[in-house]
Scaffold this motif. Structure first.
Motif, PDB file in Angstrom:
ATOM      1  N   ASP A  66       0.892  -1.157   0.000  1.00 59.22           N
ATOM      2  CA  ASP A  66       0.000   0.000   0.000  1.00 59.22           C
ATOM      3  C   ASP A  66       0.931   1.207   0.000  1.00 59.22           C
ATOM      4  OD1 ASP A  66      -1.583   2.185   0.638  1.00 59.22           O
ATOM      5  OD2 ASP A  66      -2.918   1.036   1.951  1.00 59.22           O
ATOM      6  N   GLU A  67       1.287   1.662  -1.196  1.00 59.74           N
ATOM      7  CA  GLU A  67       2.294   2.719  -1.317  1.00 59.74           C
ATOM      8  C   GLU A  67       1.806   4.040  -0.749  1.00 59.74           C
ATOM      9  OE1 GLU A  67       3.314   2.683  -5.422  1.00 59.74           O
ATOM     10  OE2 GLU A  67       4.578   0.891  -5.248  1.00 59.74           O
ATOM     11  N   GLU A  68       0.518   4.285  -0.820  1.00 58.18           N
ATOM     12  CA  GLU A  68      -0.019   5.537  -0.290  1.00 58.18           C
ATOM     13  C   GLU A  68       0.215   5.646   1.216  1.00 58.18           C
ATOM     14  OE1 GLU A  68      -4.311   7.842   0.190  1.00 58.18           O
ATOM     15  OE2 GLU A  68      -4.082   6.257  -1.321  1.00 58.18           O
ATOM     16  N   ARG A  69       0.154   4.509   1.920  1.00 54.20           N
ATOM     17  CA  ARG A  69       0.318   4.505   3.378  1.00 54.20           C
ATOM     18  C   ARG A  69       1.693   3.993   3.800  1.00 54.20           C
ATOM     19  NH1 ARG A  69      -4.718   3.468   1.851  1.00 54.20           N
ATOM     20  NH2 ARG A  69      -6.451   4.494   2.942  1.00 54.20           N
ATOM     21  N   GLY A  70       2.528   3.609   2.846  1.00 53.92           N
ATOM     22  CA  GLY A  70       3.870   3.139   3.164  1.00 53.92           C
ATOM     23  C   GLY A  70       3.898   1.780   3.835  1.00 53.92           C
ATOM     24  N   LEU A  71       3.024   0.854   3.404  1.00 50.31           N
ATOM     25  CA  LEU A  71       2.916  -0.456   4.026  1.00 50.31           C
ATOM     26  C   LEU A  71       3.371  -1.555   3.072  1.00 50.31           C
ATOM     27  CD1 LEU A  71      -0.651  -0.118   5.621  1.00 50.31           C
ATOM     28  CD2 LEU A  71       1.560   0.474   6.639  1.00 50.31           C
ATOM     29  N   TYR A  92     -11.838   1.223   3.039  1.00 44.56           N
ATOM     30  CA  TYR A  92     -10.512   1.025   2.434  1.00 44.56           C
ATOM     31  C   TYR A  92     -10.666   0.830   0.921  1.00 44.56           C
ATOM     32  CZ  TYR A  92      -5.783  -0.816   1.728  1.00 44.56           C
ATOM     33  OH  TYR A  92      -4.499  -0.997   1.311  1.00 44.56           O
ATOM     34  N   LEU A 104      -4.072  -5.570   5.157  1.00 46.54           N
ATOM     35  CA  LEU A 104      -3.673  -4.165   4.960  1.00 46.54           C
ATOM     36  C   LEU A 104      -4.802  -3.221   5.356  1.00 46.54           C
ATOM     37  CD1 LEU A 104      -1.788  -4.282   1.530  1.00 46.54           C
ATOM     38  CD2 LEU A 104      -0.777  -3.883   3.788  1.00 46.54           C
ATOM     39  N   TYR A 107      -5.212  -3.034   9.211  1.00 45.75           N
ATOM     40  CA  TYR A 107      -4.166  -2.225   9.835  1.00 45.75           C
ATOM     41  C   TYR A 107      -4.337  -0.751   9.486  1.00 45.75           C
ATOM     42  CZ  TYR A 107       0.468  -0.507  11.150  1.00 45.75           C
ATOM     43  OH  TYR A 107       1.500   0.201  11.714  1.00 45.75           O
ATOM     44  N   ALA A 108      -4.650  -0.468   8.233  1.00 47.76           N
ATOM     45  CA  ALA A 108      -4.781   0.923   7.803  1.00 47.76           C
ATOM     46  C   ALA A 108      -5.899   1.638   8.558  1.00 47.76           C
ATOM     47  CB  ALA A 108      -5.041   0.982   6.300  1.00 47.76           C
ATOM     48  N   ASP A 128       5.659  -1.069   8.370  1.00 49.29           N
ATOM     49  CA  ASP A 128       5.134   0.299   8.277  1.00 49.29           C
ATOM     50  C   ASP A 128       6.345   1.223   8.115  1.00 49.29           C
ATOM     51  OD1 ASP A 128       4.100   2.858   8.706  1.00 49.29           O
ATOM     52  OD2 ASP A 128       2.576   2.130  10.109  1.00 49.29           O
ATOM     53  N   ARG A 130       6.600   4.351   7.361  1.00 46.94           N
ATOM     54  CA  ARG A 130       6.495   5.707   7.922  1.00 46.94           C
ATOM     55  C   ARG A 130       6.738   5.688   9.435  1.00 46.94           C
ATOM     56  NH1 ARG A 130       1.261   8.050   4.512  1.00 46.94           N
ATOM     57  NH2 ARG A 130       2.256   7.893   2.449  1.00 46.94           N
TER      58      ARG A 130
END
Length: 564
Positions: A66-71, A92, A104, A107-108, A128, A130
């Motif tokens: 999940d590149e938007e959230r850095g996962l 989501y 994902l 967790y998000a 994660d 970030r």
């Protein structure tokens, strides 16, 4: 079944090769594809090998990002309630139909607490980037393995100790405590690992690591309990068990390209087969259900005739699998060499041979594993009950703490029962099933280990779970109307009497496989006949002490393949 492997390269890292070295052993657990992810600074690496079951779309390949959230996520197992969770987590932006993406999303939207929503069998690592945190998690029942190793300045984690050692390199030493546990039980206790510097992530544990590999926190987390005992009578409990088990079987028949149930003819597998056949009759399967069983190689040593009766009664054709044993000694060596840690239980061999033989029929097998531990199927019913002060201590009880496994244990359960329901289940049964199936690219699904079912079962009073002298009365009541000769016969099980089969060839190939250093390590526990050189053992020596010989053989193969 898939496999996962990860590494955190610390500043003290002094050795180690490319993470893809792990493919030497992991590709058999995930033969369809593999993929590596590395953090931008190259500190964290993840490797996933895939057995594509739920979603074969290339977007479902792991590590899933999940590149938007850095996962970044790697995951081994199945989330059986993922379709319900898609509705609950609809905020989501899902891109796939995979159960992996549910993790994902959980967790998000909810952080690490979201893992408690997951019902299934799984181990996972979620990075994660970030927060600069690495999370390791194992489901609360603990059917799949997960190890955390600190070797040679590296922190490694994954499904396989062999893969971890290949990637980390360097030298390793056997844990003496683990070796003692192996000799006593026939398996390494599930809170230990055979190598020093390694610890299993226990069932239900969530481990938080920082970017240097240091452990920040460790917690225990379980899914919510759907239903507990509320004073129902026996018949009402039976109806509740019937409904919960049917749903558990139905969940494990979904996303199944070739539904197949492994029927030994015992009570557990019969009940599961009956439920699967019921679901098929109601139109719940897209393809016909296969019923598979292991054929008898030695007369009267297994339940083939009972399995045939099950299929006949349910109106199903049965496929009897008879593994070829033209070269028994080489088959046994192959079987032992697929083990991650040494397993000294003879029962591993027939299960390994069976899975090997049926893998051509289906990559997913439904089995009755877990019925004995959650519905009291071993020994005498009274042995499960807490000892009274006047009673003598159970000599086979393992007093003290036990690894967590599933919902909280009932207060009425004896220490022997607690050991069977936790340490023995995780260390023996789960390890045996995982090595026999996953190491051959087959997924074993076990409805009797369903979280909602076992949560209810463990809340039941002893008087309902055990009706002396009957073992597993609840599961047997599900077979109401079946003949008494079938329901109440003595337990036989999947067995293959190797001491007779191998003895027919004077145990060809056995003596040469025993290492002297294995005899030396366990010398204090060996009978006099086995203290001499293995090359001089007579067939009578081996026959009389076959379980001990098997432990020596399994340990010798472990030592040889790991060059220890």
């Amino acid at each position: 079944m898939c496999s996962i492997l990860g590494r955190i390269k610390t500043a003290a890292c002094i050795s180690g090769g490319d993470i893809e070295l792990g493919l030497k052993v992991l590709d058999r657990r995930g033969p369809d594809s593999h993929r590596v992810w590395r953090s931008e600074d190259k500190v964290v690496e993840l490797l996933h090998t895939r057995l594509a079951i739920v979603d074969s779309d290339p977007r479902a390949i792991q590590p899933m990002l999940d590149e938007e959230r850095g996962l970044a996520l790697i995951f081994n197992g199945e989330i059986y309630n993922f379709r319900e969770l898609r509705r609950e987590l609809s905020a989501y932006p899902f891109r796939t139909e995979s159960d992996t993406e549910i993790i994902l999303a959980a967790y998000a939207l909810h952080g690490v607490e979201g893992f408690s929503l997951l019902k299934g069998m799984f181990t996972l690592s979620l990075v994660d980037t970030r927060a600069r945190r690495i999370w390791l998690a194992r489901d609360a029942v603990g059917k799949k393995p997960l190890y955390l190793a600190r070797w040679e300045g590296q922190v490694c984690f994954g499904s396989s100790l062999q893969a971890i050692s290949l990637v980390c390199g360097g030298t390793r030493s056997v844990s003496q405590v683990a070796a003692d546990s192996y000799w006593k039980e026939g398996f390494v206790r599930p809170d230990l690992a055979v190598w020093a510097g390694v610890n299993p992530v226990l069932p239900g544990e969530i481990v938080e690591l920082d970017w240097t590999g240091d452990e920040v926190s460790r917690r225990h987390q379980c899914p919510k309990v759907e239903r507990l005992y509320a004073g129902e009578n026996f018949d009402e409990v039976v109806r509740a068990i019937d409904g919960l088990l049917e749903r558990a079987v139905n969940r494990r028949l979904q996303d199944n390209p070739s539904p197949a149930v492994l029927c030994s003819g015992g009570i557990d597998s019969t009940v599961v087969t009956m439920m699967a056949a019921r679901i098929e009759r109601r139109g719940g399967l897209e393809k016909p259900l296969k019923v598979l069983t292991l054929g008898a190689l030695v007369p009267l040593t297994n339940d083939e005739r009972y399995a045939r009766y099950v299929a006949w009664r349910l109106g199903k054709k049965i496929e009897v699998i008879r593994p070829e044993l033209r070269s028994l000694s080489s088959s046994i060596i192959d079987c032992l060499d697929i083990q991650d840690e040494p397993l000294g239980m003879i029962s591993f061999f027939p299960l390994w041979r069976l899975v090997n033989a049926v893998s051509d029929h289906s990559r997913i097998l439904i089995s009755g594993e877990g019925g004995d531990e959650f519905f009291l199927g071993y020994s005498a019913p009274q042995r499960w009950l807490q000892e009274c002060p006047a009673q003598s201590p159970d000599p086979d009880a393992s007093c003290g703490t036990h690894v967590p496994c599933g919902p909280e244990l009932p207060s009425w359960m004896s220490d022997w029962g607690r050991s069977m329901s936790t340490d023995h289940l995780v260390g023996h049964s789960f390890t045996k099933v995982d090595r026999a199936s996953a190491e051959q690219g087959v997924e074993m699904r076990c409805p009797l280990l369903d979280w909602d079912l076992i949560s209810y079962a463990r809340s039941l009073p002893y008087s309902i779970l055990a009706v002396d002298p009957v073992l597993k009365p609840l599961l047997k009541r599900l077979l109401h109307g079946w003949p008494s000769w079938f329901v109440h016969r003595p337990k036989l099980g999947f067995t293959m009497n190797l001491r007779y089969l191998w003895g027919a060839s004077n145990y060809s190939g056995l003596r040469e496989a025993i290492l002297e250093e294995s005899q030396e390590r366990f010398a204090a526990h060996l009978p006099l006949a086995l203290c001499k050189k293995a090359s001089t053992w007579t067939a009578r020596d081996i026959f009389q002490h076959f379980p001990v010989v098997w432990k020596l053989l399994a340990w010798s193969r472990f030592k040889k393949r790991n060059r220890l």
